[in-house]
Write an enzyme that holds these catalytic residues in place. Structure first.
Site, PDB file in Angstrom:
ATOM      1  N   MET A  76      58.589 -12.592  87.974  1.00 45.74           N
ATOM      2  CA  MET A  76      59.531 -11.491  88.625  1.00 45.74           C
ATOM      3  C   MET A  76      60.739 -11.479  87.196  1.00 45.74           C
ATOM      4  O   MET A  76      62.018 -11.499  88.064  1.00 45.74           O
ATOM      5  CB  MET A  76      60.564 -11.284  89.795  1.00 45.74           C
ATOM      6  CG  MET A  76      59.333 -10.676  90.790  1.00 45.74           C
ATOM      7  SD  MET A  76      59.665 -12.249  92.537  1.00 45.74           S
ATOM      8  CE  MET A  76      58.903 -13.053  92.225  1.00 45.74           C
TER       9      MET A  76
ATOM     10  N   ASP B  36      51.576  -3.794 100.296  1.00 44.94           N
ATOM     11  CA  ASP B  36      52.950  -3.749  99.250  1.00 44.94           C
ATOM     12  C   ASP B  36      52.098  -2.853  98.695  1.00 44.94           C
ATOM     13  O   ASP B  36      51.450  -2.105  97.678  1.00 44.94           O
ATOM     14  CB  ASP B  36      52.611  -4.915  98.283  1.00 44.94           C
ATOM     15  CG  ASP B  36      53.509  -6.175  99.665  1.00 44.94           C
ATOM     16  OD1 ASP B  36      53.754  -6.047 100.534  1.00 44.94           O
ATOM     17  OD2 ASP B  36      53.767  -7.555  99.646  1.00 44.94           O
TER      18      ASP B  36
ATOM     19  N   LYS C 291      58.946  -2.582  99.429  1.00 43.56           N
ATOM     20  CA  LYS C 291      60.715  -2.916  99.885  1.00 43.56           C
ATOM     21  C   LYS C 291      61.388  -1.895  99.802  1.00 43.56           C
ATOM     22  O   LYS C 291      61.826  -1.406 100.983  1.00 43.56           O
ATOM     23  CB  LYS C 291      60.593  -3.884  98.402  1.00 43.56           C
ATOM     24  CG  LYS C 291      60.470  -5.273  98.107  1.00 43.56           C
ATOM     25  CD  LYS C 291      61.194  -6.190  99.634  1.00 43.56           C
ATOM     26  CE  LYS C 291      61.316  -7.411  99.741  1.00 43.56           C
ATOM     27  NZ  LYS C 291      60.336  -7.774  98.177  1.00 43.56           N
TER      28      LYS C 291
HETATM   29  C1  LIG Z   1      56.292 -10.217  94.582  1.00 46.24           C
HETATM   30  S1  LIG Z   1      55.726 -11.130  93.174  1.00 46.24           S
HETATM   31  C2  LIG Z   1      54.516 -11.359  93.957  1.00 46.24           C
HETATM   32  C3  LIG Z   1      53.276 -12.486  92.657  1.00 46.24           C
HETATM   33  C4  LIG Z   1      51.796 -12.241  93.727  1.00 46.24           C
HETATM   34  N1  LIG Z   1      51.204 -11.997  94.694  1.00 46.24           N
HETATM   35  C5  LIG Z   1      50.918 -12.779  92.953  1.00 46.24           C
HETATM   36  O1  LIG Z   1      50.308 -13.572  92.944  1.00 46.24           O
HETATM   37  O2  LIG Z   1      50.530 -12.333  91.220  1.00 46.24           O
HETATM   38  C6  LIG Z   1      55.760  -9.995  92.096  1.00 46.24           C
HETATM   39  C7  LIG Z   1      55.598 -10.470  90.660  1.00 46.24           C
HETATM   40  O3  LIG Z   1      54.017 -11.145  90.016  1.00 46.24           O
HETATM   41  C8  LIG Z   1      53.818 -10.290  88.863  1.00 46.24           C
HETATM   42  N2  LIG Z   1      53.028  -8.874  88.776  1.00 46.24           N
HETATM   43  C9  LIG Z   1      52.285  -8.891  89.540  1.00 46.24           C
HETATM   44  N3  LIG Z   1      51.005  -7.927  89.106  1.00 46.24           N
HETATM   45  C10 LIG Z   1      51.375  -7.767  87.874  1.00 46.24           C
HETATM   46  C11 LIG Z   1      50.578  -7.677  87.092  1.00 46.24           C
HETATM   47  N4  LIG Z   1      49.700  -6.487  87.489  1.00 46.24           N
HETATM   48  N5  LIG Z   1      51.076  -7.332  85.486  1.00 46.24           N
HETATM   49  C12 LIG Z   1      52.302  -7.803  85.402  1.00 46.24           C
HETATM   50  N6  LIG Z   1      52.944  -8.901  86.632  1.00 46.24           N
HETATM   51  C13 LIG Z   1      52.045  -9.011  87.515  1.00 46.24           C
HETATM   52  C14 LIG Z   1      55.322  -9.767  88.275  1.00 46.24           C
HETATM   53  O4  LIG Z   1      56.422 -10.476  87.291  1.00 46.24           O
HETATM   54  C15 LIG Z   1      55.606  -9.038  89.495  1.00 46.24           C
HETATM   55  O5  LIG Z   1      57.422  -8.932  89.379  1.00 46.24           O
END
Ligand SMILES: C[S@@+](CC[C@H](N)C(=O)[O-])C[C@H]1O[C@@H](n2cnc3c(N)ncnc32)[C@H](O)[C@@H]1O
Length: 467
Positions: free
Chosen positions: A370, A235, A257
């Site tokens: 998100m 991803d 995406k």
């Molecule tokens: C589609 S979700 C995936 C979440 C992922 N599966 C997890 O367990 O962290 C994506 C969201 O995760 C959060 N996110 C993922 N990595 C991040 C990071 N390094 N810093 C801040 N937010 C993060 C954000 O809110 C982003 O929009």
């Protein structure tokens, strides 16, 4: 070095360390020194080393294969080195590269497998640290595995005629034995049968969490899998540093995406996973954070299950856990928060199924994934359901990466914080008393911490007054 005659000049602790290396290699060691440390004396008592109490004499080099000078007198060491070199005897002078004709590497000994790490004498400490890292990554029971391979070899030669078949079996057996060390003990007939049943097998998909960004937050299992997979579908959130760990000849496919402006739909991704697995390949589906937390991991597995494809799941550190840790925000704290909620601000369809009433309750921490584009709605909903407008909040941008930024403030100003500080995705919104601890507990050297000035935007003040 086995059964070779060796001389150590010196009898202190450094000499004792060298002695132990030589004894491990089963060398025949003589030591000469005016006195000896207790450890050496104890080994001499067990007849493991011959001691000569007195001054070093060049005659002692007679018949020696190798000599180590380990005195703290540089001149004495120099003399040993010069004479040894004249007589073509290997010589090592402790901490003196110039006077040595060989150096001793840091060794990982899983006999019959030996791995030596050398910094060419520049930094034995670095060599030792690298050895520790390698040691940690190496599967257990490697020595046993090698011994088994040695025994298996003649039978493999008999059983498989073509080189490619032999290679395929060996690769399969090594991977299988590393993943399941108990298989090392299986008898050869069982092994060949197992291989034959697997040879026509379908591949497997590993759904792997890559963690929130810092590559060192990958689990050992995730690292092993991406280093051995044939295909890796990843991803947009998976960092470049993590992708660099993927096996060099593996196929790397971006199914974010928006990849090169093509929209890769969830259906396309599902189908790719099935197609590759059906070709008998080991497939890794690599996702940011944890695959089961807002990662559609469940949907992908349901598709695999329906297509009769084997799979396994390797959890990862989810953004909430990783980012909060790196921001110095304990998600729970006995004084402030008895529970933590992970909420997606991005819902399927038009109608919200979020239970705002329960989210507005006290003594809990809310983590919105998100949520950047929904900060206005989050603020309004929580305040309208009774959450105090001054509830502390934090925005964590690119958490755990070198670009991590943490902005703290109060709930009513959340949308203006996003705008004012131009917070970029990926970011988390954390709501709750615990977020104020970031101002006290921030620890990460690369993280930027911004504490908002206490102010109320006029527009929000008006809205709050009207609620
Ligand atoms: C589609 S979700 C995936 C979440 C992922 N599966 C997890 O367990 O962290 C994506 C969201 O995760 C959060 N996110 C993922 N990595 C991040 C990071 N390094 N810093 C801040 N937010 C993060 C954000 O809110 C982003 O929009």
């Amino acid at each position: 070095m086995k059964d070779r005659q060796c001389l150590i000049v010196g009898g202190g602790e450094v000499a004792a360390r060298k002695l132990k290396h030589l004894l491990k290699a089963q060398s025949k060691v003589t030591m000469v020194s005016l006195d000896f440390c207790d450890e050496v004396l104890a080994l001499a008592k067990q007849n493991q080393v011959t001691l000569i109490e007195g001054e070093y004499q060049s005659e002692l080099l007679e018949g020696m294969y190798l000599v180590i000078a380990a005195t703290d007198d540089r001149m004495a060491n120099r003399i040993v080195s010069i004479v040894a070199q004249e007589r073509n005897i290997w010589v090592n002078v402790v901490d003196d590269l110039e006077l040595s004709t060989f150096i001793m590497p840091a060794v990982i000994d899983r006999s019959p497998l030996l791995i030596a790490v050398s910094s060419s004498g520049v930094s034995p400490v670095l060599a030792r640290k690298i050895r520790e890292k390698i040691e940690w990554l190496l599967p257990t029971a490697l020595g046993k595995l090698l011994n088994k391979l040695k025994k298996l070899r003649p039978e493999v030669k008999k059983k498989f005629r073509r080189m490619s078949e032999k290679k395929r079996f060996s690769e399969w057996y090594i991977d299988t034995a590393i993943a399941n060390p108990e298989k090392i003990e299986s008898n050869n007939v069982e092994l060949f049968e197992l291989f034959e049943s697997k040879i026509n097998h379908k591949g497997k998909v590993s759904l792997v969490g890559a963690g929130p960004g810092d590559p060192e937050l990958l689990t050992v299992k995730a690292l092993k899998l991406i280093q051995t997979a044939d295909v890796v579908l990843y991803d947009a959130l998976v960092s470049q540093e993590i992708l660099e760990q993927v096996r060099k000849d593996a196929k790397l496919i971006h199914v974010g995406k928006r990849c090169n402006k093509h929209f890769v739909t969830q259906d396309n991704t599902n189908q790719l996973l099935v197609d590759y697995a059906q070709q008998g390949l080991e497939v890794v589906r690599l996702k940011g954070g944890d695959p089961f937390i807002f990662g559609r991991g469940g949907e992908e597995l349901q598709y695999l299950k329906a297509s009769d494809i084997d799979f396994q799941v390797v959890p990862g550190i989810t953004a909430a856990a990783g980012c909060a840790s790196y921001a110095g925000i304990p998600l729970t704290h006995r004084d402030y928060s008895q529970s933590v909620r992970f909420i997606t601000a991005h819902e399927k369809g038009e109608n919200s199924r979020i239970d705002w009433k329960s989210l507005a309750a006290e003594n809990q921490t809310l983590v919105f994934y998100m949520g950047l584009g929904k900060s206005q709605q989050i603020t309004e909903k929580l305040i309208s359901f009774g959450k105090s407008h001054s509830t502390p909040v934090a925005l964590i941008e690119k958490g755990t990466t070198k670009e991590q930024r943490v902005v703290t403030g109060e709930l009513h100003e959340l949308p203006s914080l996003v705008e004012h500080y131009q917070v970029q995705a990926p970011a988390l919104i954390v709501v709750g008393e615990v977020t104020q601890l970031a101002n006290e507990l921030a620890w990460h050297p690369n993280s930027e911490l911004i504490q908002s000035e206490p102010y109320l935007s006029n527009e929000l003040l008006e809205r709050v007054a009207n609620l």
